[in-house]
Structure formats: structure tokens, C-alpha cells
Design an enzyme around this catalytic site. Structure first.
Site, PDB file in Angstrom:
ATOM      1  CB  CYS A 294      -0.871   0.058   1.241  1.00 33.81           C
ATOM      2  SG  CYS A 294      -1.815  -1.413   1.551  1.00 33.81           S
TER       3      CYS A 294
ATOM      4  NE  ARG B  76       4.816   1.874  -1.284  1.00 39.05           N
ATOM      5  CZ  ARG B  76       5.704   2.129  -0.335  1.00 39.05           C
ATOM      6  NH1 ARG B  76       6.767   2.835  -0.615  1.00 39.05           N
ATOM      7  NH2 ARG B  76       5.540   1.697   0.885  1.00 39.05           N
TER       8      ARG B  76
ATOM      9  CD1 TRP C  86      -0.127  -5.769  -3.361  1.00 36.85           C
ATOM     10  CD2 TRP C  86      -0.127  -6.683  -1.308  1.00 36.85           C
ATOM     11  NE1 TRP C  86       0.402  -7.029  -3.461  1.00 36.85           N
ATOM     12  CE2 TRP C  86       0.415  -7.621  -2.230  1.00 36.85           C
ATOM     13  CE3 TRP C  86      -0.230  -7.050   0.029  1.00 36.85           C
ATOM     14  CZ2 TRP C  86       0.862  -8.872  -1.839  1.00 36.85           C
ATOM     15  CZ3 TRP C  86       0.211  -8.307   0.419  1.00 36.85           C
ATOM     16  CH2 TRP C  86       0.752  -9.202  -0.515  1.00 36.85           C
TER      17      TRP C  86
ATOM     18  CG  ASN D 268       0.164   2.269   3.572  1.00 40.73           C
ATOM     19  OD1 ASN D 268      -0.909   2.299   2.999  1.00 40.73           O
ATOM     20  ND2 ASN D 268       1.244   2.870   3.121  1.00 40.73           N
ATOM     21  N   GLY D 269      -0.509  -1.020   6.523  1.00 38.02           N
ATOM     22  CA  GLY D 269      -0.113  -1.837   7.667  1.00 38.02           C
ATOM     23  C   GLY D 269      -1.231  -2.799   8.015  1.00 38.02           C
TER      24      GLY D 269
ATOM     25  CD  GLU E  20      17.944 -12.334  -8.407  1.00 40.30           C
ATOM     26  OE1 GLU E  20      17.486 -12.864  -7.379  1.00 40.30           O
ATOM     27  OE2 GLU E  20      17.465 -11.295  -8.901  1.00 40.30           O
TER      28      GLU E  20
ATOM     29  CE  LYS F 291      14.560 -10.509 -10.496  1.00 37.92           C
ATOM     30  NZ  LYS F 291      15.047  -9.780  -9.372  1.00 37.92           N
TER      31      LYS F 291
ATOM     32  CD  GLU G   8      10.749 -10.662  -9.131  1.00 37.17           C
ATOM     33  OE1 GLU G   8      11.941 -10.395  -9.115  1.00 37.17           O
ATOM     34  OE2 GLU G   8       9.958 -10.213  -8.281  1.00 37.17           O
TER      35      GLU G   8
ATOM     36  CG  HIS H 236      21.415 -36.379  -5.067  1.00 36.72           C
ATOM     37  ND1 HIS H 236      21.881 -37.625  -4.731  1.00 36.72           N
ATOM     38  CD2 HIS H 236      22.511 -35.645  -5.378  1.00 36.72           C
ATOM     39  CE1 HIS H 236      23.204 -37.643  -4.800  1.00 36.72           C
ATOM     40  NE2 HIS H 236      23.605 -36.448  -5.202  1.00 36.72           N
TER      41      HIS H 236
ATOM     42  CE  LYS I  52      11.798  -2.037  -6.178  1.00 39.42           C
ATOM     43  NZ  LYS I  52      12.617  -3.040  -6.884  1.00 39.42           N
TER      44      LYS I  52
HETATM   45  O1  M6R Z   1      13.667  -4.319  -0.362  1.00 37.16           O
HETATM   46  P1  M6R Z   1      14.263  -5.680  -0.094  1.00 37.16           P
HETATM   47  O2  M6R Z   1      15.570  -5.879  -0.770  1.00 37.16           O
HETATM   48  O3  M6R Z   1      14.349  -5.986   1.370  1.00 37.16           O
HETATM   49  O4  M6R Z   1      13.229  -6.694  -0.721  1.00 37.16           O
HETATM   50  C1  M6R Z   1      13.413  -8.069  -0.621  1.00 37.16           C
HETATM   51  C2  M6R Z   1      12.549  -8.824  -1.592  1.00 37.16           C
HETATM   52  O5  M6R Z   1      11.194  -8.558  -1.358  1.00 37.16           O
HETATM   53  C3  M6R Z   1      12.880  -8.453  -3.044  1.00 37.16           C
HETATM   54  O6  M6R Z   1      14.225  -8.651  -3.333  1.00 37.16           O
HETATM   55  C4  M6R Z   1      12.019  -9.276  -4.019  1.00 37.16           C
HETATM   56  O7  M6R Z   1      12.416 -10.599  -3.970  1.00 37.16           O
HETATM   57  C5  M6R Z   1      12.155  -8.698  -5.424  1.00 37.16           C
HETATM   58  N1  M6R Z   1      10.858  -8.500  -6.004  1.00 37.16           N
HETATM   59  C6  M6R Z   1      12.926  -9.560  -6.331  1.00 37.16           C
HETATM   60  O8  M6R Z   1      13.025  -9.030  -7.612  1.00 37.16           O
END
Ligand code: M6R
Length: 601
Positions: free
Chosen positions: A2, A27, A73, A99-100, A477, A481, A484, A500, A596
Site C-alpha cells: 500500500c 509498490r 494491496w 497502510n499496515g 536469482e 527473476k 516473478e 538426487h 516492491k
Molecule cells: O527491499 P528488499 O531488498 O528488502 O526486498 C526483498 C525482496 O522482497 C525483493 O528482493 C524481491 O524478492 C524482489 N521482487 C525480487 O526481484
């Protein structure tokens, strides 16, 4: 997650709020709304879906110089117009955005407003109803707000309007991020500085359990007992241009392309007058003195931490562990006698990481935050701080912050090694410059990566990345990527681990992409590629010129020092995911369900 904006000034609040909400879109959100105040009262507009939908629904005839806005959100209650913020009290006098998470919302409802019929399924609405109840009981608004917040368990960033006082926005914060922006004849509220960067670059941080009375030309910060707290604004170091896409079709592509420049900028920022990599001596001493370093992070930052662990152990000889924040928080391992905690977080606001920070601080252990956002919660609350200088990262998928984290962790490893008298067998500045050059070469040669996405990922629902050593972390990673942004189910595996269990998933045409940049395991990873190829996998090898490359490899990366291979690997892994997402017609910058800044645990 949010986002909140607020404006009190003399200009048309409608466009300022809607543009602020657009700046917060990155976000992640599923509905949005604004409330505008004028002499006729408070006008609320809200919609499910994108800001553009909301923009069309706001009545242009409503003129106002004061208002609040929100992107939601969903946590409590489905994404819908009914659950979108702002929410209003029963009489309509008070209007809130939040928010929260209000953890005790049902107890608050049962105890203080049992007879009020709720108009939404949210945890938020009870707050505005309880405030109204306390005002009806005789408290002034500020006292009612403070009393309510003392009863709340959970996290909140709040902006509140009172229809009977149209020259004030009440603001409050606990755990969730919120800033006050200071202008000339106006003031703003924002979840982060990027939201209102078109209005001002001067911001005031808020601490937990503080409220603010915000007028056009003043801000009064108080604690929940009503004691005034003085705080001066700071100036953010980026400007509006840094948050714009410019000629790029997406933020993600822009941010991928910026990475060579980020590494070069870091080399300037962390370089002393003697030309050597330089880190705050207090940080170098803290690392050199600890008996074990614990790196705490989530998602992409966790993957950067895995690479950092290798560098810090191998270059500086400091035992290092990497932990996922949400696991560490509730399942803390036995700690060493003299630990030091490193928090890696692009946003500096990740609630899972903050929960660990709060816990280990209570235990009296020293902490360091490595973040891209100066003034963020994790930045403020840690004993030591290091900035990533990557510039605002707007796309939800983290790219340039990831490479910046790996580079800054390398700086720690190098400077601690030097302090310990360990002689390096390479010139770090020279080798990092070569790595930046290699990244640039990959950024400039996108066609080959677009082709890989087309040849391997256009008609598949799943894919595997395999690697060994540092390449294994790169693969983790790469898989995140790809998942997501393109929604292709992907996993990153240690090459030797396939047999395994995972190899059972390989069938005709399954895409298996191998990173093979490590000389000592080149033969082994190629054997793993053969194993899956023999079972029908469609294999692709990404190797390194002059180190591991062999004729027939699909992608050959420019040669860089063995410590910095993940930096150059980052570009193909990100671009392959990017082009796969475009092929699947995904919203690259705002993938579904993701946020985000993950500000709830
Ligand atoms: O802001 P942060 O680095 O703490 O965020 C951690 C994860 O939420 C963030 O890296 C998330 O995995 C990304 N969307 C990856 O691209």
C-alpha cells in the site's frame, strides 16, 4: 505494498494526489482512492484496479487544495471498491487511509464500536470509527487519535481528515513507512520520497508511534503522550528525473541498462583519496572483530547475500552465514559469541528483515544495514549503514540493487582483508572496472538474449537453471527473476544435486539453462548438462570467454575476475527473464500479486 499520499497547499490537490499515486504504482496495488476536501465537505473517490480507472472516476468539478490518497494491496478483505481506501466514519466526519495491519481490529470493534455497522471488510475501518467514538465522548481530535493509536496492536501509516477542520491533515506512523514532505506554502505526506518528488525534495522522517498535525505551512510532531518532538527536514539526493522512464519502454529495462554505471558510481563513492577501495573504518573494524557474520535478507537481496558470503569468507576469512529473514525471525539458530548482523534490503523497509533487526538489537548485538534508501527504517535503526547508490529502483523486480549489493559486499570483503593484512592477488578497482565493462558489453548485445528467451522459453510452463559454486547462487536469482516477471515456473539447482531427485522432472524439451563460469567445476557442470540432455532436455550453456567457454556454447560472457562473475551473469539472467515476460505479455514492471516494498510480515 500500500502507498499513501497527502497534500495541503494552494494548488489543485486532485492532480497532485493522482500523480503521486501513479508514482507509487511500482509498490504493487489492487485498488486506489482519494479524498478531496472543500467548503462542501469531503469527497471520496475509489475504484478497484489501476490509477487510470480512478483518474476517470474523479469528478473534475470538485475543486480542492487539500486531500489524501491511497493505493491498496489487499490483506484483510478482497480487492474491491468497497474495501479500497479512504474509509469514513459512520457520520462521515472522519476520513482515513492506512497502510499496515491492525492486528486487534476485531477486539477494538467489539470493545469500542460494537453497534457501528462496518462499511468494509478491512482491518482499517475500525480505526476511524473508534476515533469518532472518542470524539463523541468529548476528546478533541488529536487526543482521540492518540488514544486510539495507543490501543492499536500492529503496524500503521495513517493520514486522517476531519471535515470540521479543513485546514489540517493528521498523520501517524508505527512500523509502516511514512514521510512528511516540506514545501513553500504547502506540505505533503508520502510513503516514500519518490511519490512526491515532483513537489519537493525536502522530507522529515517520522519515528514509530509518532503523530503529526500538518497544515499548509507547519508540521508539529508529537509522541503518543502529546509531547512535541523537534525534527529538521533532510534533502533527498535524487531528483524527479531519476524516477522517470525517459525513452525506455519499461523501468525494468532502464534499470538493467543502468547497472554498469551503478558499478562505476560505487567505485567512486567507495574510493579513498589514495585510489583504494575504502569503507568506513568503524565498519571494517566491526566486521574484522566479529567471530561470525550473519547476513539477513529476503528474495533477491538474499541471493546477493549468498554471493557476499562467498566473497567475505574467501577473501576476508570471516565465517559468514546467510539467512532468510522470515525464517530467522521465528527459528533463530544458535548464535556465535560475538556475532555481527548485516541486513541487506533494497527498500530498507522489508518488515520480515525489520523484525529480525528489532530482535537482535534487543539481544544487544551490533547491526549494519546495506540499503538503497537513505533514511529508510532499516537504515535508521541499524548501528552502521552502507548505501547502494543505485538510484531509485522502480520496477518491482530488483535488478540494479542486486548488482550493487554484490559490489558493496565485495568492498567489505576487500577492506576487511586489507585490515587483517591478507594480501589480495588482484587489483579490486581494476577488476571491478573490467566487470563494469563486461556488463556493458552484455547490455549492448541484447539480441542474443532475446533469442534465448524465444528459443527456450516461448512455449514452456517450466524451466531449470543449473550451476555450481557462485553460479549456483546466480541460478537461484535467475529462477526468481524468471518466475516473478514471466510467471514461468522455474527453479535454480546446484548441478550436482539434480541426480538426487530433480532429474525426474526432465522430459523432452524441458529447458535447462546452465551458468558455467567457474573454472574448477567446468567439467562437472558440463557433465550435468549432458545428463539432462540425454533425457531430452533443451539445454543452453552460458560460459565465460577464456575461462570456461567451449565451441557451441550458446552465450559466452566477457572474461572477468572469478570473484565478480555474478556481476556479469546478472545481465543475461535479467534480460532472459525480461524478454520471456514480454513474450508472455506480462506487465514487466508490475508483476501480479507482488509488491516492491513488502511492509507486512
Ligand atoms: O527491499 P528488499 O531488498 O528488502 O526486498 C526483498 C525482496 O522482497 C525483493 O528482493 C524481491 O524478492 C524482489 N521482487 C525480487 O526481484
Amino acid at each position: 505494498m500500500c502507498g499513501i499520499v497527502g497534500y495541503i497547499g494552494n494548488e489543485d490537490a486532485r492532480d497532485i494526489l493522482l500523480n503521486g499515486l501513479s508514482n507509487l504504482e511500482y509498490r504493487g496495488y489492487d485498488s486506489a482512492g482519494i479524498a478531496l476536501v472543500n467548503s462542501e465537505g469531503v469527497h471520496v473517490f475509489k475504484e478497484k484496479g489501476r490509477i487510470d480507472v480512478l483518474r476517470k472516476s474523479v469528478d473534475p468539478a470538485v475543486k480542492s487544495t487539500l486531500g489524501i490518497g491511497h493505493t491498496r494491496w489487499a490483506t484483510h478483505g478482497e480487492p474491491s471498491k468497497r474495501n479500497a481506501h479512504p474509509h469514513q466514519s459512520a457520520s462521515g466526519r472522519f476520513t482515513i487511509v492506512h497502510n499496515g495491519v491492525i492486528e486487534n481490529f476485531s477486539q477494538l470493534k467489539a470493545t469500542y464500536v460494537p453497534d457501528v455497522a462496518m462499511k468494509s471488510d478491512t482491518d482499517t475501518e475500525v480505526v476511524v470509527q473508534v476515533i469518532e467514538r472518542f470524539v463523541k465522548d468529548g476528546l478533541d481530535v488529536e487526543a482521540a487519535l492518540r488514544k486510539t493509536l495507543k490501543l492499536v496492536e500492529g503496524s500503521y501509516a495513517i493520514a486522517l481528515l476531519d471535515a470540521e477542520n479543513p485546514d489540517m491533515i493528521y498523520v501517524a506512523k508505527n512500523k509502516s513507512p511514512l514521510l512528511i514532505g516540506i514545501g513553500d506554502g504547502f506540505n505533503v505526506v508520502a510513503s516514500d520520497a519518490t511519490a512526491m518528488i515532483d513537489q519537493t525534495r525536502h522530507y522529515v522522517e517520522l519515528l514509530d508511534e509518532e503523530i503529526v498535525e500538518l497544515t499548509r505551512d507547519s508540521y508539529t510532531i508529537k509522541d503518543l503522550d502529546g509531547n512535541v518532538r523537534e525534527r529538521k527536514p533532510y534533502t533527498v539526493s535524487f531528483d524527479a528525473g531519476d524516477t522517470k522512464k525517459g525513452a525506455y519502454p519499461t523501468y525494468m529495462l532502464k534499470e538493467i541498462d543502468e547497472q554498469p554505471a551503478v558499478i562505476r558510481r560505487l567505485l567512486q563513492k567507495y574510493r579513498g583519496s589514495d585510489g583504494m577501495i575504502t569503507v568506513d573504518p568503524a565498519i571494517v573494524k566491526a566486521v574484522a572483530d566479529c567471530d561470525r557474520l550473519y547476513i539477513i535478507a529476503c528474495g533477491t537481496s538474499y541471493h546477493a547475500g549468498l554471493v557476499g558470503q562467498q566473497l567475505i569468507e574467501k577473501i576476508a576469512g570471516i565465517p559468514t552465514e546467510v539467512h532468510i529473514s522470515s525464517e530467522f525471525s521465528y527459528n533463530m539458530p544458535l548464535l556465535s559469541k560475538k556475532p555481527l548482523f548485516f541486513f541487506l534490503s533494497q527498500s530498507g523497509e522489508t518488515a520480515d528483515s525489520r523484525a529480525v533487526l528489532v530482535k537482535v538489537k534487543k539481544l544487544g548485538y551490533p547491526t549494519l544495514t546495506m540499503t538503497n534508501v537513505e533514511g529508510s527504517t532499516l537504515y535508521r535503526e541499524a548501528d552502521y549503514k552502507m548505501l547502494l547508490y543505485a538510484g531509485p529502483e522502480i520496477a518491482v523486480a530488483s535488478t540494479k540493487a542486486y548488482t550493487a549489493q554484490m559490489a558493496v559486499l565485495a568492498f567489505v570483503a576487500i577492506t576487511v582483508a586489507q585490515k587483517k593484512g591478507i594480501k589480495l592477488d588482484f587489483d579490486p578497482v581494476h577488476e571491478l572496472s573490467i566487470a563494469a565493462q563486461g556488463m556493458e558489453q552484455m547490455v549492448d548485445d541484447k539480441a542474443q538474449l532475446k533469442k534465448i528467451a524465444r528459443d527456450y522459453l516461448s512455449i514452456t510452463r517450466n524451466a531449470f537453471y543449473i550451476g555450481r559454486g557462485l553460479d549456483y547462487y546466480v541460478c537461484q536469482e535467475a529462477a526468481l527473476k524468471l518466475k516473478e516477471v514471466s510467471y514461468i515456473q522455474a527453479e535454480g539447482f546446484a548441478g550436482g544435486e539434480l541426480k538426487h531427485g530433480t532429474i525426474a522432472l526432465i522430459e523432452d524439451g524441458t529447458p535447462v539453462l546452465a551458468f558455467a563460469t567457474q573454472k574448477n567445476v567446468n567439467n562437472s557442470i558440463r557433465n550435468n548438462v549432458e545428463e539432462v540432455s540425454a533425457r531430452g532436455a533443451h539445454t543452453c550453456i552460458i560460459s565465460m570467454e577464456g575461462i570456461t567457454a567451449q565451441p557451441g556454447d550458446q552465450i559466452v560472457l566477457p572474461k572477468v575476475h572469478k570473484a565478480f562473475t555474478p556481476l556479469v551473469c546478472a545481465i543475461p539472467l535479467q534480460l532472459i527473464a525480461y524478454y520471456a515476460a514480454l513474450q508472455n505479455e506480462c506487465d514487466v514492471d508490475k508483476p501480479r500479486n507482488l509488491a516492491k516494498s513488502v511492509t507486512v510480515e
